[in-house]
Design a protein around this motif. Structure first.
Motif, PDB file in Angstrom:
ATOM      1  N   ASP A 215     -51.987 -19.564   4.651  1.00 17.02           N
ATOM      2  CA  ASP A 215     -52.986 -18.680   4.048  1.00 17.02           C
ATOM      3  C   ASP A 215     -54.390 -19.277   4.073  1.00 17.02           C
ATOM      4  N   GLY A 216     -54.499 -20.480   4.653  1.00 21.68           N
ATOM      5  CA  GLY A 216     -55.804 -21.114   4.757  1.00 21.68           C
ATOM      6  C   GLY A 216     -56.197 -21.950   3.558  1.00 21.68           C
ATOM      7  N   ASN A 217     -55.252 -22.200   2.665  1.00 25.02           N
ATOM      8  CA  ASN A 217     -55.548 -23.007   1.482  1.00 25.02           C
ATOM      9  C   ASN A 217     -55.224 -24.475   1.740  1.00 25.02           C
ATOM     10  N   PRO A 218     -56.026 -25.401   1.178  1.00 24.65           N
ATOM     11  CA  PRO A 218     -55.770 -26.834   1.377  1.00 24.65           C
ATOM     12  C   PRO A 218     -54.400 -27.240   0.837  1.00 24.65           C
ATOM     13  N   VAL A 219     -53.705 -28.086   1.590  1.00 25.99           N
ATOM     14  CA  VAL A 219     -52.409 -28.620   1.165  1.00 25.99           C
ATOM     15  C   VAL A 219     -52.653 -29.909   0.384  1.00 25.99           C
ATOM     16  N   LYS A 220     -52.002 -30.041  -0.770  1.00 26.22           N
ATOM     17  CA  LYS A 220     -52.185 -31.220  -1.623  1.00 26.22           C
ATOM     18  C   LYS A 220     -51.012 -32.183  -1.456  1.00 26.22           C
ATOM     19  N   ASP A 221     -51.290 -33.482  -1.644  1.00 23.50           N
ATOM     20  CA  ASP A 221     -50.215 -34.469  -1.625  1.00 23.50           C
ATOM     21  C   ASP A 221     -49.688 -34.675  -3.041  1.00 23.50           C
ATOM     22  N   LYS A 222     -48.803 -35.648  -3.222  1.00 27.18           N
ATOM     23  CA  LYS A 222     -48.169 -35.854  -4.527  1.00 27.18           C
ATOM     24  C   LYS A 222     -49.164 -36.300  -5.595  1.00 27.18           C
ATOM     25  N   ASP A 223     -50.313 -36.831  -5.162  1.00 25.70           N
ATOM     26  CA  ASP A 223     -51.356 -37.236  -6.112  1.00 25.70           C
ATOM     27  C   ASP A 223     -52.391 -36.142  -6.322  1.00 25.70           C
TER      28      ASP A 223
END
Length: 359
Positions: A215-223
């Motif tokens: 959807d074009g949204n930033p992917v976040k990591d576990k932090d």
């Protein structure tokens, strides 16, 4: 009557090549990247003819800068050279490998897009480097890799090397007088100026990009930080609009290319003309008619001249009549006669023919 052969001393010709052959020392990068393009295109031609059976793989040309080591390296994965070819094409000044390749395979493959003609481009490297190394391995089976080294004198060394992959690395040890070419912004500027439309990908450095979902949204990591990936920084568009068939392009494609040519010009052109001539000369290009202001200002640097997608000059007075210099755009022709350094036009009948066609 006495006949004889004029002798040229290599001791005398090297200073001429290094100091006077090219009008601007920055052209060395254009010449070396053009050679890498030719090496890559030759390999593609050999594959098309069935004379190369190996894996082509990624042909991206890589330009690397090491400011600490004071080196600039141009890497390709093209045809490469064996020891005999280094002796022939590097040690024999003014013998063009591209010209010889075209002559050998002119009826068997598309060789029209090879850039080299004069066999002198490599030596432009000595305008900015104290020492130049070539590490190369031919595409031919059982070929051994070799390393050629020269300090700008007529003396060189040629030894075996342990390189495993086909292709060629040109390593320039930049001189103190030319340290501007150790600056990243300067190399990027030259690559964009001369090479931004060459037909093989050219990488200079890397980019860091944010990973996004569908959807074009930033992917976040576990932090809970945005994920980043490193991607190659490709500086060129390998398939510019003027190389495509007009029937394949829409009006928006032309406008998009105009913005690519003139990113600081926020006004769209009124219309454009797509040139595609193959007789009696080869000429392609796109000329745009800009919106005219109340006061017409003739700008003579808005039409860019290319030879086989290599930028040559934006001084086109000899080929575009003065009353048309208000136009913007690109002209590309392998038939335009250039001086030996490919820096400016030489006037002859072909220039008049092309000028007549444009008008």
């Amino acid at each position: 009557m006495t006949k004889g052969k004029i002798k040229v001393s290599s001791d005398n010709i090297f200073p001429i090549i290094k100091k006077f052959l090219y009008s601007d020392h920055e052209i060395f990068l254009r010449e070396l990247v053009s050679n890498a393009i030719d090496a890559s295109k030759k390999l593609q031609s050999l594959e098309t003819m069935g004379k190369f059976k190996g894996e082509i793989g990624d042909l991206t040309i890589v330009v690397e800068l090491d400011k600490d080591a004071k080196t600039l390296t141009i890497k390709d994965r093209g045809v490469g050279m064996d020891e005999q070819e280094v002796e022939r094409y590097i040690n024999d000044i003014a013998l063009s490998g591209a010209e010889e390749f075209v002559s050998k395979y002119k009826d068997k493959a598309d060789t029209a897009n090879l850039i080299g003609h004069f066999g002198l481009g490599f030596y432009s490297s000595f305008m900015v480097a104290d020492n130049v190394e070539i590490v190369t391995k031919s595409h031919k089976k059982s070929a051994k890799a070799v390393k050629w080294t020269c300090d700008g004198s007529p003396n060189y060394t040629l030894v075996d090397n342990d390189r495993k992959e086909r292709g060629t690395d040109i390593i320039l040890h930049i001189s103190d007088e030319s340290k501007e070419f150790l600056e990243e912004f300067r190399i990027r500027e030259l690559l964009v100026k001369y090479c931004k439309f060459l037909p093989v990908k050219i990488q200079f450095g890397t980019n860091e990009e944010t990973v996004k979902d569908k959807d074009g949204n930033p992917v976040k990591d576990k932090d809970d930080k945005e994920k980043k990936i490193t991607t190659p920084n490709i500086i060129n568009n390998t398939s510019p609009a003027w190389k495509k068939q007009p029937s394949k392009l829409k009006d928006e494609d032309y406008k998009s290319f105009y913005r690519e040519l003139y990113p600081m010009n926020f006004e769209e052109p009124l219309f454009q003309i797509h040139l595609n001539v193959d007789f009696p000369f080869n000429l392609t290009g796109i000329l745009y008619f800009p919106k005219l202001k109340n006061k017409i200002e003739v700008q003579k640097d808005k039409i860019q001249l290319y030879a086989n997608q290599v930028f040559v000059t934006d001084s086109v007075e000899g080929i575009v009549p003065e009353f048309l210099t208000l136009l913007h755009g690109v002209l590309d022709s392998p038939d335009i006669p250039l001086n030996i350094s490919r820096s400016y036009l030489q006037s002859d009948a072909r220039v008049k023919q092309i000028s007549g066609h444009i008008t």
